[in-house]
Structure formats: structure tokens, C-alpha cells
Design an enzyme around this catalytic site. Structure first.
Site, PDB file in Angstrom:
ATOM      1  N   GLU A 266       0.839  -1.198   0.000  1.00  0.00           N
ATOM      2  CA  GLU A 266       0.000   0.000   0.000  1.00  0.00           C
ATOM      3  C   GLU A 266       0.876   1.251   0.000  1.00  0.00           C
ATOM      4  O   GLU A 266       1.531   1.564   1.014  1.00  0.00           O
ATOM      5  CB  GLU A 266      -0.933   0.025   1.225  1.00  0.00           C
ATOM      6  CG  GLU A 266      -1.866   1.226   1.146  1.00  0.00           C
ATOM      7  CD  GLU A 266      -2.843   1.337   2.315  1.00  0.00           C
ATOM      8  OE1 GLU A 266      -3.589   2.307   2.346  1.00  0.00           O
ATOM      9  OE2 GLU A 266      -2.835   0.451   3.192  1.00  0.00           O
ATOM     10  N   LYS A 398      -8.227 -15.430  15.908  1.00  0.00           N
ATOM     11  CA  LYS A 398      -8.419 -15.044  14.505  1.00  0.00           C
ATOM     12  C   LYS A 398      -9.869 -14.737  14.138  1.00  0.00           C
ATOM     13  O   LYS A 398     -10.300 -14.988  13.024  1.00  0.00           O
ATOM     14  CB  LYS A 398      -7.855 -16.129  13.571  1.00  0.00           C
ATOM     15  CG  LYS A 398      -6.384 -16.357  13.809  1.00  0.00           C
ATOM     16  CD  LYS A 398      -5.801 -17.488  13.020  1.00  0.00           C
ATOM     17  CE  LYS A 398      -4.356 -17.689  13.398  1.00  0.00           C
ATOM     18  NZ  LYS A 398      -3.739 -18.825  12.796  1.00  0.00           N
ATOM     19  N   ASP A 474       1.928 -14.302  12.658  1.00  0.00           N
ATOM     20  CA  ASP A 474       0.812 -14.933  11.963  1.00  0.00           C
ATOM     21  C   ASP A 474      -0.111 -13.827  11.448  1.00  0.00           C
ATOM     22  O   ASP A 474      -0.772 -13.153  12.237  1.00  0.00           O
ATOM     23  CB  ASP A 474       0.066 -15.848  12.942  1.00  0.00           C
ATOM     24  CG  ASP A 474      -0.986 -16.693  12.247  1.00  0.00           C
ATOM     25  OD1 ASP A 474      -1.468 -16.252  11.178  1.00  0.00           O
ATOM     26  OD2 ASP A 474      -1.322 -17.769  12.767  1.00  0.00           O
ATOM     27  N   HIS A 572      -2.974  10.050  -1.689  1.00  0.00           N
ATOM     28  CA  HIS A 572      -3.188   8.704  -2.236  1.00  0.00           C
ATOM     29  C   HIS A 572      -3.155   8.720  -3.760  1.00  0.00           C
ATOM     30  O   HIS A 572      -2.652   7.794  -4.376  1.00  0.00           O
ATOM     31  CB  HIS A 572      -4.504   8.112  -1.714  1.00  0.00           C
ATOM     32  CG  HIS A 572      -4.278   7.282  -0.498  1.00  0.00           C
ATOM     33  ND1 HIS A 572      -4.374   5.915  -0.500  1.00  0.00           N
ATOM     34  CD2 HIS A 572      -3.924   7.626   0.752  1.00  0.00           C
ATOM     35  CE1 HIS A 572      -4.092   5.455   0.701  1.00  0.00           C
ATOM     36  NE2 HIS A 572      -3.824   6.481   1.485  1.00  0.00           N
TER      37      HIS A 572
END
Ligand code: ADP
Length: 586
Positions: A266, A398, A474, A572
Site C-alpha cells: 500500500e 483469529k 501470523d 493517495h
């Protein structure tokens, strides 16, 4: 490949796997490796050396039994041994060890849990399935099987051929590729059969390209140590995805400087975080405080009645029982120490949330092993307890869950800084009042309107994910690790800005999982937290959690400033939108 050949390969692939096919496979591999699958002890083909050891074993057993009977008959004491008996005993022990090493390993692998700490089971949510699969499969099919490693070591010595790029396919490889394409050789067994992980990845990749008719050009094969991911990070590799790593900082945190690596695609993210660090540095730095450190696992157990479930809940929550339960739990590891047991009941079902410290490991394996010990222990007093699953989602791993937001999971950290008025103006290009107002209306009220769970921030997950990818964490745990409430307040007579991020469940480790891979270990090294902290276990992982919180603080400051100043869309457009023609040519 012509159509006829392709269809015959397909037919072969759909046929059931017969013994003849298995033999054919073995033949192919023996041929392909030039009969290089030899024994580690005797330099003979494996079949011959097995035969030799079997013969020796049974002959000496027979001889010793006869001698034993003779001694009983003649009343000779058993410990009086002749030279020939001594030689027979030595041969017996040697051949027994050989045969146990060769044939006994699949039994050992099939045993549900090993006591060896270094072989802790992978039992986080997704990996539980994988490990169960490998335990259920015979040794030859399991990628991380110990006996595979033995074969691997031997074959590695003998095999000199290492393909360097995907255009080099030797005759030997060609035969194996064909066998994989036809379905005769399972793709997952390549590492085991070849004993060379890089070559296995190469062959799998070429076979995949032929089966799908799609090129993998652009997905690199070279440059990854395939041995290092075997049985730990990824199955059936065909290459690796490249993610650029940017660096930002220095971050001044608790009086120390850090350069923070971020893996991201990004545009703007690293630059923006860097601006946040600059503002923090110019204002004298940030302070991070660790509030809690404990990984959780919550099995679900079922009883015949809600009354019995409640009996166990009271037993587990009785302070007098804690020491006994902790000593059972703590047997699992040098580092896992039980801190707390918390229960929730749903009818006849009991959810038991165990919390424990895990040293420098993120700790899912460690806590799961301790939980397993306690459940086995409880079964004696509660024989009617039915263990439904080692994870009952009350952990909660998660998934967005209020339990993590309220109770914390992993490391709970609060991080703060006071940004000076002139720094807000010069570096962040906005003013304190605008930031405070934006934070209140966006991060607090806006998120409340959206019914957010732990999402009272601008983009914590952006920074968490980028640091996690760079440092081998993770990535799926970014869900709860990104829980964060960002607070902003005008201080010092309304001139300066007090900014803080409170993050209750940062799940990080500096040992285990992806942290041992070369590139991820290099990023941990940059932060000074690589591997286990020998002097004070847990210090590295805790430091990493503080770095994550400090980086989120910088990210929040910078993005909120950009929004407050109305710069977001412009920046952006400049840094996050490619000017290239992206029309797909294929
Ligand atoms: P996790 O529990 O995060 O899934 P692993 O089980 O993969 O992690 O890795 C932890 C392993 O590292 C354990 O076998 C543990 O004994 C070992 N270890 C060595 N030093 C440390 C340390 N300082 N802290 C935690 N674990 C350590």
C-alpha cells in the site's frame, strides 16, 4: 502437450490408486534418484540392509533363547556370559536399534502428543487440521515426519542435481513431473520421496504449469530456503510471493530508537507512518507500557446436565485448586506458566479459557499443550466430561470477539505521547483542536455508530499487518491484534496534543512460526528482538508488542492529521495510484 496425451494422462489420474501404480511410482523414484535411496548405517540399498538386520536380529534372538534355556537347565546364573553370548547381546542391541529407528518411527509419529517441548503440536485454529491430517497419514505421506528427515538427509548427500531455473528439466525430473501430472505420484509426497525440498518445489511447479496450462512466470522459485519451511510454515510450495519491505523511523520509544520494517504493497503507508514517527521524535518520544501478557486457549467440554458443567466450573474457579491445576498445566513447557482460568457456560457445555505466559513465543502451541494436560488430569475426577474440542472459540483466535477486546489476549499495551503545538502545525500540517474533534467524531462516535468491536481507530490494522508480515508473525492474527482505541485530548492549556493507543490483544512472538525464516529474522534483528531472549525469556516478544503499539500510534497521528487537513485523497492519488497502463494483456 497434444490433446490425446493430455486426455490419457487425465484418465490415468482419475483411475483409483492401485498397488501396481504404487510400485510403478516407487520404480520411477528409484530410477530417478539412481537407486540413491540408501541406508544410513550400511552403504547398501535399503532393501538389502533391512534384510541383513532382520536376519541378524532373529538369529541372535534364537541363539540367546537357546542359551537361556540351557542355563536354566544347568542352573548356571544368567549374568555369567561367554564371549559368544556377549557378542550376541551386542548384535541384538545394534539390530534392535536399527529396526526400531527404521520401522518404529511411524508409530512414534502416530502417537497423539510427544513430551518433547521442541516438537509441540501446531494447534492454532487453522493448523490444527493440518497436523491432524499428517498424524493420521502414514509416515511416507507426512511432510514433517521424522523418518522422512532421515531419508532426506541421506538422499541429500547423494543427489547432486539441483535445478537452477524452471527452464532446466532433466530426464530424471521429466519422468517425475509426468508421474505427478498423471496423478500417479501425489504432489504432497515429493519432499519425502526426493529428500530435496527445492527440487520438490521445482517439480511441483512445472507439473502445476502443465496441468493448469498457466504460467507461473513472475512467481520466484530461487532465493527461498525450502528446507526451512518444511513441516513448519508451508506445505506444497511452488515459490514465494514478494512483498516490498519499507523502513521508517527512528521511532523514539521509552528512550530507545527503533527503525521499523513494514512489509506492504500500500503506497503511502510507510511514508505516512514515518511522518508520525517524526512528529513523535520531535516531541520527545512516546511511552509504551505493557499491561498484561498471556496467551489463551479455551476448550469446550460437554456434560449430561448443566449441573455437572457448573460443578466443573466451580472446581476450576476455586482458588484452592489453582496450584494443582497450574502444576499440571506447566509441565508442558519451560516457558508456559498458567495465570488464570475463566469459565463460561452455555447449557450443558462449559468453555474454559486458560491464560498463560509463553516467554518469547506467540504461544498458541504452548498453551494448547498445557490445556491438553489439564483436560487429561480432569478426566479422572470428571469421567462424564466429554471433550468436544481443544478450541471452543471462547479463546478467541483469529476472529473478532468481545472477549479479547475486554479481557485481552497476548500482550495488552497502552502507548502515549504528547505532541507539541508547533510540531502539530509544522510536521502534521494541522492543529490540535481539529485532531481532537476528528478523533471524537470518527474514531469514537463513528465507530460506535458502526457497531465496531475494538475498531475505535483510524487504521491500526494497516500498521499491525505490515509489521506482522515483515517480522514473521501470523498475519491472520491481525484481526484481534488490531483491536485499538485511539484517544486524543488537548493538554497544557489546550496547546499540545495528548495521543494514545490502547491495544488489548497484540499477539506476537520472536521464536517459532515464521520468525525463523531468514528475511523475517533479519527484520526482527533490525528491531533488536531476534529469537529467544536468554537472560530474560519473554523480553523480546514484549518489546516487539511495544514496537507494534508505538508504530500504530505514529500511523494514527499521521492519518488523522491527513484527514483533518484534507490531504488524504491528494496524497493517495500521488503515491498509491499507479500511472501505468494496467490493462491485462493475456
Ligand atoms: P508457539 O507456541 O508460539 O506456536 P512454537 O511452539 O512454534 O511457538 O515455538 C516455541 C518453541 O520455542 C518451544 O519449543 C519453546 O520451548 C522454544 N523456546 C526457546 N526459547 C524460548 C523462549 N525464550 N520463549 C519461548 N519459547 C522458547
Amino acid at each position: 502437450m497434444d490433446v490425446r496425451r493430455r486426455s490419457s494422462l487425465k484418465q490415468a489420474a482419475t483411475k483409483g490408486k492401485t498397488m501396481a501404480e504404487d510400485q510403478y511410482n516407487d520404480q520411477i523414484f528409484n530410477k530417478a534418484t539412481d537407486k540413491k535411496v540408501v541406508d544410513t548405517v550400511v552403504p547398501l540399498p535399503m532393501g538389502i540392509s533391512n534384510g541383513v538386520f532382520f536376519t541378524v536380529f532373529f538369529s541372535v534372538v534364537y541363539f540367546l533363547l537357546i542359551r537361556w534355556r540351557e542355563k536354566i537347565r544347568t542352573s548356571t546364573p544368567l549374568h555369567v556370559v561367554t564371549m559368544s553370548e556377549m557378542a550376541a547381546i551386542v548384535l541384538f542391541v545394534a539390530s534392535f536399534i536399527y529396526l526400531l529407528g527404521f520401522f518404529g518411527m511411524s508409530f512414534v509419529q502416530a502417537t497423539p502428543y510427544s513430551d518433547d517441548e521442541e516438537e509441540e503440536l501446531e494447534v492454532d485454529e487453522t493448523e490444527m487440521v493440518r497436523k491432524e491430517d499428517t498424524r493420521a497419514t502414514p509416515c511416507g505421506a507426512a511432510l514433517d515426519c521424522e523418518s522422512d528427515v532421515v531419508v532426506k538427509q541421506v538422499v541429500k548427500k547423494e543427489l547432486v542435481f539441483v535445478p537452477t531455473d524452471t527452464t532446466t528439466v532433466t530426464e530424471e525430473d521429466e519422468e517425475i513431473i509426468k508421474s505427478v501430472v498423471s496423478g500417479k505420484t501425489p504432489s504432497y509426497s515429493l519432499e519425502t520421496k526426493l529428500g530435496d525440498c527445492k527440487r520438490a518445489a521445482f517439480i511441483r511447479r512445472v507439473a502445476l504449469e502443465r496441468i493448469t496450462g498457466k504460467s507461473l512466470d513472475g512467481l520466484p522459485l530461487e532465493g527461498l530456503d525450502y528446507e526451512s519451511i518444511l513441516g513448519q510454515c508451508c506445505e506444497m510450495p511452488v515459490g514465494y510471493v514478494q512483498i516490498p519491505v519499507g523502513v521508517c523511523g527512528p521511532m523514539l520509544l521509552n528512550g530507545k530508537e527503533f527503525s521499523v520494517p513494514m512489509a506492504t504493497t500500500e503506497g503511502c503507508l510507510v511514508a505516512s507512518t514515518n511522518r508520525g514517527f517524526k512528529a513523535i521524535y520531535a516531541s520527545g518520544g512516546a511511552t509504551a507500557i505493557l499491561l498484561k501478557d498471556g496467551m489463551t486457549r479455551a476448550p469446550v467440554v460437554r456434560f449430561g446436565t448443566a449441573k455437572r458443567a457448573a460443578d466443573l466450573k466451580f472446581f476450576l474457579e476455586e482458588p484452592l485448586n489453582f496450584d494443582t491445576l497450574a502444576s499440571v498445566f506447566n509441565k508442558s513447557s519451560r516457558f508456559g506458566r498458567l495465570q488464570k482460568i475463566q469459565c463460561a457456560i452455555a447449557g450443558k457445555n462449559l468453555y474454559i479459557r486458560f491464560t498463560c505466559s509463553t516467554g518469547d513465543a506467540m504461544g498458541m502451541n504452548m498453551v494448547s499443550k498445557g490445556v491438553q494436560n489439564v483436560l487429561e488430569y480432569l478426566q479422572a475426577d470428571f469421567p462424564d466430561m466429554d471433550v468436544i474440542g481443544i478450541s471452543g472459540n471462547y479463546c478467541s483466535d483469529k476472529k473478532p470477539a468481545a472477549v479479547n477486546w475486554i479481557e485481552g489476549r497476548g500482550k495488552s499495551v497502552v502507548c502515549e505521547a504528547i505532541i507539541k503545538e508547533d510540531v502539530v502545525k509544522k510536521v502534521l500540517k494541522t492543529n490540535v483542536a481539529s485532531l481532537v474533534e476528528l478523533n471524537m467524531l470518527k474514531n469514537l462516535t463513528g465507530s460506535a455508530m458502526a457497531g465496531a468491536l475494538g475498531g475505535f481507530n483510524a487504521h491500526a490494522s494497516n500498521i499491525v499487518s505490515a509489521v506482522y508480515l515483515a517480522t514473521g508473525q501470523d498475519p491472520a492474527q491481525n484481526i484481534e491484534s488490531s483491536h485499538c482505541i485511539t484517544m486524543m485530548e488537548a493538554v497544557n492549556d489546550g496547546k499540545d496534543l495528548h495521543v494514545s493507543v490502547t491495544m488489548p490483544s497484540i499477539e506476537v512472538g520472536t521464536v517459532g512460526g515464521g520468525t525463523q525464516l531468514a528475511s523475517q529474522a533479519a527484520c526482527l534483528n533490525l528491531l533488536g528482538v531476534k529469537g529467544a531472549n536468554r537472560e530474560s525469556p519473554g523480553t523480546n516478544a514484549r518489546q516487539l508488542a511495544k514496537v507494534v503499539a508505538g508504530s500504530v500510534l505514529a500511523g494514527e497521528l499521521s492519518l488523522l492529521s491527513a484527514i483533518a487537513a484534507g490531504q488524504l485523497v491528494n496524497s493517495h492519488m500521488k503515491y498509491n495510484r499507479s500511472q501505468k497502463d494496467l490493462t491485462t494483456k493475456a
